[in-house]
Enzyme design. Structure first.
Site, mmCIF file in Angstrom:
data_model
loop_
_atom_site.group_PDB
_atom_site.id
_atom_site.type_symbol
_atom_site.label_atom_id
_atom_site.label_comp_id
_atom_site.label_asym_id
_atom_site.label_seq_id
_atom_site.Cartn_x
_atom_site.Cartn_y
_atom_site.Cartn_z
ATOM 1 N N LEU A 151 11.462 40.173 43.756
ATOM 2 C CA LEU A 151 12.532 40.418 44.722
ATOM 3 C C LEU A 151 13.844 39.843 44.207
ATOM 4 C CD1 LEU A 151 10.633 39.365 47.983
ATOM 5 C CD2 LEU A 151 10.696 41.625 46.888
ATOM 6 N N ASN A 209 11.215 37.526 34.285
ATOM 7 C CA ASN A 209 12.447 36.780 34.532
ATOM 8 C C ASN A 209 13.078 36.296 33.235
ATOM 9 O OD1 ASN A 209 12.335 37.169 37.244
ATOM 10 N ND2 ASN A 209 11.851 35.059 37.795
ATOM 11 N N CYS A 261 15.551 31.167 40.579
ATOM 12 C CA CYS A 261 14.482 31.760 39.763
ATOM 13 C C CYS A 261 14.719 31.647 38.267
ATOM 14 C CB CYS A 261 14.292 33.221 40.150
ATOM 15 S SG CYS A 261 13.687 33.446 41.834
ATOM 16 N N LYS A 264 14.888 27.961 36.425
ATOM 17 C CA LYS A 264 13.638 27.186 36.404
ATOM 18 C C LYS A 264 12.514 27.953 35.705
ATOM 19 C CE LYS A 264 11.486 28.430 40.869
ATOM 20 N NZ LYS A 264 10.210 28.903 40.301
#
Length: 440
Positions: A151, A209, A261, A264
């Protein structure tokens, strides 16, 4: 189905609300009684476009409930989603303190048929550790599946309802069937649900990510190179983005990434590699480039003023790390504000959503009254009143087409530092501004 969702942050609240909108019976659980009481009254603790309306409607229609009571909620649930935070620890690894506390509290309440779904972003191997922990506490094998979220803050509702894929890390047919049944209404346009081992699902989340963060750091490094050689990063971006192997997504130069997000997760992936004896060169470089990029406006402002901004009043447009969110975690704007204050400048701040969080973050530097170095402003044009120059940190739509005549009249130095390349340099020059941007 009857679902319990533990954690009412970005992931948990969006997940629970969207599942309730699909007809499921959902209870969102949190240990924060004040947050739960607020949710029952329609007070949403985060800003996410469309979320408030969805919460209110499903709560009023009885599909979405809020509670702090595990005992009344967990027994009889078809699935329990764990969506608590996994913040970065001092070592760089993800902290699983909240997740283990949830697992321990769940254990005596789980029925044999209940599937535990880990939605939190967790290190590889967490699923296996959770199964072992539940086995130790319950004396039986419990179904634990991994279902990482993808998301984006600002578009989380659409991302949930119209996913480009769903990833499920499963070890049993029951876990696979539960995820397939829950997500069936979302995949009617033949978007895939990808089943794999929990370890692969856990790594997929970090890898996704990290890849997106890599694209951001890469284009920012090329933007900095563009400035040195006299190129225009927008031309370069178009020149490579039309290559279908590269594409345009996440290929916009600016002040780097922030939020909860990417920073980290890149560091957690780096920590994982190091713990296995590897040297994560790319991940370390991505993080290093991003940290340096967040200080770009500081360097440009400092160079323009030869390091002396004392007594200057600076209008700041944009405080959240990206538009359409109130999230200020690792936001470049806060680094700039702190630097300006440390160097005896005054700041006039505006952001459509993040002001309450910034006010809380900056603590003693509270609402300005004319004598304070910080003034919080109700709109962007109020922020430029009495300002010497403007610094733009976040690309909110409100900032894309301001009244340039008013901007020119109000800014005493006719000076704009644009960290998001919102305006055309030639146009700004023709309007009489001294204009700094990224990579141009």
């Amino acid at each position: 189905m009857k679902l319990a969702v533990i954690g009412t942050g970005y992931v948990g609240l969006v997940t629970g609300t969207c599942f309730s909108d699909l007809g499921n019976e959902v209870t969102c659980i949190d240990i924060d009684q004040a947050k739960i009481d607020g949710l029952k009254r329609g007070i949403i603790p985060i800003f996410e476009p469309g979320l408030k309306e969805l919460v209110l409607r499903n709560h009023q229609e009885g599909r979405l409930q809020f509670s702090t009571d595990y005992d009344a909620t967990i027994p009889g649930a078809d699935a329990v989603y764990v969506a608590v935070g996994t913040p970065q620890s001092d070592t760089g690894a993800a902290s699983l303190t909240a997740l283990w506390a949830v697992i321990d509290q769940l254990a005596p309440l789980l029925s044999p048929e209940t599937v535990v779904v880990i939605k939190s972003t967790v290190p590889v191997g967490t699923n296996a550790q959770a199964r072992a922990r539940l086995l130790e506490k319950t004396g039986r094998e419990c179904d634990v599946v991994s279902n990482p979220e993808f998301l984006k803050e600002g578009t989380a509702i659409a991302d949930f309802m119209y996913p480009d894929r769903v990833v499920g890390g499963v070890r049993s047919e029951r876990g696979e069937k539960l995820l397939r049944d829950l997500h069936a209404p979302l995949l009617r346009t033949d978007k895939p649900i990808l089943f794999m081992s929990p370890e692969s699902a856990e790594l997929t989340k970090y890898a996704a990510n990290a890849m997106l963060a890599t694209k951001i750091s890469f284009i920012n490094e090329i933007a900095n190179l563009s400035e040195k050689v006299g190129a225009d990063i927008n031309d370069v971006r178009r020149g490579i983005g039309h290559d279908q192997r590269i594409g345009f997504q996440f290929l916009f130069p600016g002040l780097g990434y922030g939020g909860s997000c990417f920073p980290k997760d890149v560091r957690a992936l780096s920590y994982l590699a190091q713990s296995l004896g590897m040297d994560p060169l790319i991940m370390n470089a991505v993080d290093e480039v991003n940290i340096r990029q967040r200080g770009t406006l500081i360097r440009k402002i400092s160079e323009h003023f030869s390091g002396d901004v004392s007594g200057k009043t600076v209008a700041i447009w944009g405080l959240s790390f990206k538009p359409k969110t109130d999230d200020i975690r690792e936001a470049p704007a806060l680094e700039l504000v702190r630097w300006l204050l440390e160097n005896k400048a005054n700041v006039r701040l505006h952001d459509p959503e993040a002001i309450p969080n910034v006010r809380e973050e900056l603590g003693a530097c509270d609402l300005g009254d004319g004598g304070s170095p910080i003034v919080y402003c109700e709109n962007e044009m109020q922020a430029i009143e009495g300002a010497h120059f403007l610094a733009i940190n976040t690309e909110w739509n409100e900032y894309r087409n301001p009244n340039f005549d008013t901007l020119h009249r109000k800014l005493s130095l006719k000076l704009v530092f644009d960290g998001r390349n919102l305006y055309d340099p030639a146009d700004m020059a023709s309007r009489g501004f001294t204009y700094y941007s990224i990579g141009r």
